[in-house]
Design an enzyme around this catalytic site. Structure first.
Site, PDB file in Angstrom:
ATOM      1  N   ARG A  95     -22.952  16.413  -6.591  1.00 18.96           N
ATOM      2  CA  ARG A  95     -23.039  17.508  -7.555  1.00 18.96           C
ATOM      3  C   ARG A  95     -24.142  17.253  -8.572  1.00 18.96           C
ATOM      4  NH1 ARG A  95     -18.384  20.424  -5.868  1.00 18.96           N
ATOM      5  NH2 ARG A  95     -18.116  21.874  -7.571  1.00 18.96           N
ATOM      6  N   ARG A  97      -7.026  30.474  -6.376  1.00 22.13           N
ATOM      7  CA  ARG A  97      -7.255  29.177  -7.023  1.00 22.13           C
ATOM      8  C   ARG A  97      -7.233  29.321  -8.537  1.00 22.13           C
ATOM      9  NH1 ARG A  97     -12.299  26.212  -4.139  1.00 22.13           N
ATOM     10  NH2 ARG A  97     -12.885  25.933  -6.308  1.00 22.13           N
ATOM     11  N   ARG A 136     -18.265  26.819 -14.353  1.00 18.89           N
ATOM     12  CA  ARG A 136     -18.670  26.194 -13.085  1.00 18.89           C
ATOM     13  C   ARG A 136     -20.113  26.550 -12.763  1.00 18.89           C
ATOM     14  NH1 ARG A 136     -14.142  28.639  -9.621  1.00 18.89           N
ATOM     15  NH2 ARG A 136     -15.264  27.854  -7.812  1.00 18.89           N
TER      16      ARG A 136
END
Ligand code: AP5
Length: 222
Positions: free
Chosen positions: A88, A160, A171
């Site tokens: 990431r 989710r 995010r």
């Protein structure tokens, strides 16, 4: 074949990784899925990770890296894997190289699944995931045959907890902050391929498989 999938939240990394793993007969390793399993089972890792995940922040590198290293020690990765959700950031990319080198492995290809902001929001706000087998659906793009029931295993579908407006925003912002260095890193070592993920899943899949074949003409596709 060892493939890493990069891309913004909602680009379709999980959707593509699952099918690609079946087609190439290698395991799908998703750090997000492993973390969610730990949260559901209330393990020490899950308890530590939950807060970061709910806020849309990255779980600290050392926790995720340890978790991945353990997964990469399993025998099923011997002939390859599809890695989804790791690395990431640049630090994770460098650690991954070291981990793989220790295991005498290397990445064959990094696929950057690129999706527009409009598509990402639409996909994440309608995503449905199977509680039992983790299969992905979408309320309108890829609806299940029976509402809220998984086509594959008949498990219950759920939304989710990080697919809410506030967390999606975080995010995306974390992703945008890290992605430049990450893609530059893989571009420099000639591993990076770009695929537009705005198209239908089978079209995206076909493009990824075609790139895999160009990289490795011995690759077997089922
Ligand atoms: P993670 O689970 O990895 O989430 P993400 O990167 O935000 O990606 P998503 O799973 O949301 O999207 P996706 O690209 O897989 O899209 P999908 O295929 O589901 O990580 C979650 C959290 O865990 C992170 O925020 C972080 O806290 C933590 N974490 C994980 N890894 C970490 C790491 N390495 N380091 C630190 N922390 C880490 O598709 C989305 C929807 O669109 C679905 O409904 C699907 O049906 C639909 N869809 C997919 N493709 C198409 C298409 N082509 N056309 C139409 N609809 C489509």
């Amino acid at each position: 074949m060892r493939i890493v999938l990069l891309g913004p939240p909602g680009a379709g990394k999980g959707t593509q990784a699952k099918v690609l793993a079946q087609k190439l007969q290698v395991p799908h390793i998703s750090t997000g899925d492993i973390l969610r399993q730990n949260v559901a089972q209330q393990t020490a890792l899950g308890k530590e990770a939950k807060d970061y995940m709910d806020k849309g922040l990255l779980v600290p590198d050392e926790l995720v890296t340890q978790m991945l290293d353990k997964r990469l020690q399993q025998l099923d990765v011997k002939h390859g894997f599809i890695l989804d959700g790791y690395p990431r950031n640049l630090a994770q990319a460098k650690v991954l190289d070291v981990m793989l080198k220790e295991k005498k492995m290397d990445i064959d290809m990094v696929v950057y699944l690129d999706a527009s902001a409009q598509v990402i929001i639409q996909r994440l706000s309608g995503r449905l995931v199977c509680k039992s087998c983790g299969a992905n659906f979408h309320a309108t793009n890829m609806p299940p045959k029976v509402a809220l029931v998984c086509d594959t295993c008949k498990g219950k579908l759920y939304q989710r907890s990080d697919d809410n407006e506030e967390t999606i925003k975080n995010r995306l912002s974390v992703y945008r902050k890290e992605v430049k260095d990450l893609s530059l890193y893989y571009q420099k070592i000639h591993k990076l391929e770009h695929v537009s993920a705005d198209e239908d899943p089978p079209i995206v899949l076909e493009k990824v498989i075609s790139l895999a074949k160009q990289r490795n003409d011995t690759v077997k596709v089922r």
